[in-house]
Design a protein around this motif. Structure first.
Motif, mmCIF file in Angstrom:
data_model
loop_
_atom_site.group_PDB
_atom_site.id
_atom_site.type_symbol
_atom_site.label_atom_id
_atom_site.label_comp_id
_atom_site.label_asym_id
_atom_site.label_seq_id
_atom_site.Cartn_x
_atom_site.Cartn_y
_atom_site.Cartn_z
ATOM 1 N N ALA A 79 7.952 -0.566 -5.518
ATOM 2 C CA ALA A 79 7.512 0.260 -4.438
ATOM 3 C C ALA A 79 8.420 -0.114 -3.164
ATOM 4 C CB ALA A 79 6.155 0.422 -4.143
ATOM 5 N N ARG A 109 5.283 4.543 0.574
ATOM 6 C CA ARG A 109 6.077 3.665 -0.472
ATOM 7 C C ARG A 109 6.402 4.471 -1.555
ATOM 8 N NH1 ARG A 109 6.132 -2.184 0.054
ATOM 9 N NH2 ARG A 109 4.725 -2.830 1.551
ATOM 10 N N GLN A 157 4.903 9.076 -4.702
ATOM 11 C CA GLN A 157 4.775 8.399 -3.156
ATOM 12 C C GLN A 157 3.495 7.896 -2.988
ATOM 13 O OE1 GLN A 157 7.543 8.331 -1.199
ATOM 14 N NE2 GLN A 157 6.960 7.689 0.402
ATOM 15 N N ILE A 186 9.433 0.717 0.807
ATOM 16 C CA ILE A 186 8.962 1.079 2.085
ATOM 17 C C ILE A 186 9.770 2.503 2.598
ATOM 18 C CG2 ILE A 186 8.442 0.852 4.556
ATOM 19 C CD1 ILE A 186 7.758 -2.095 3.669
ATOM 20 N N THR A 187 8.995 3.561 2.903
ATOM 21 C CA THR A 187 9.814 4.561 3.316
ATOM 22 C C THR A 187 9.382 4.953 4.883
ATOM 23 O OG1 THR A 187 8.277 6.361 2.374
ATOM 24 C CG2 THR A 187 10.088 5.756 1.112
#
Length: 69
Positions: free
Chosen positions: A34, A44, A63, A36-37
């Motif tokens: 996962a 994530r 997401q 981080i976005t």
């Protein structure tokens, strides 16, 4: 022992990190990552191998929004 001996490189397919190559542990009991976005949607991005264990390509699975973390 080589600390990278159990690592493999996989290419992420789909989602915000399409085409990114990352190292993952070959024998990880939870075979997914996962990442981080920061963009929209923030949270994530989850990538995982196919049911056959992966062929060096992990696919976008969805997401996880920040409010779920």
């Amino acid at each position: 022992m080589d600390p990278g001996a159990g690592d493999i490189t996989v290419t992420l397919y789909g989602g915000p990190y399409d085409g990114l190559e990352v190292k993952v542990e070959r024998d990880d009991p939870e075979p997914w990552i996962a990442i981080i976005t920061d963009g929209a949607p923030a949270g994530r991005a989850v990538y995982a191998p196919d049911d056959d264990g992966g062929d060096g390509v992990w696919h976008y699975r969805g997401q996880v929004p920040w409010e779920w973390l």
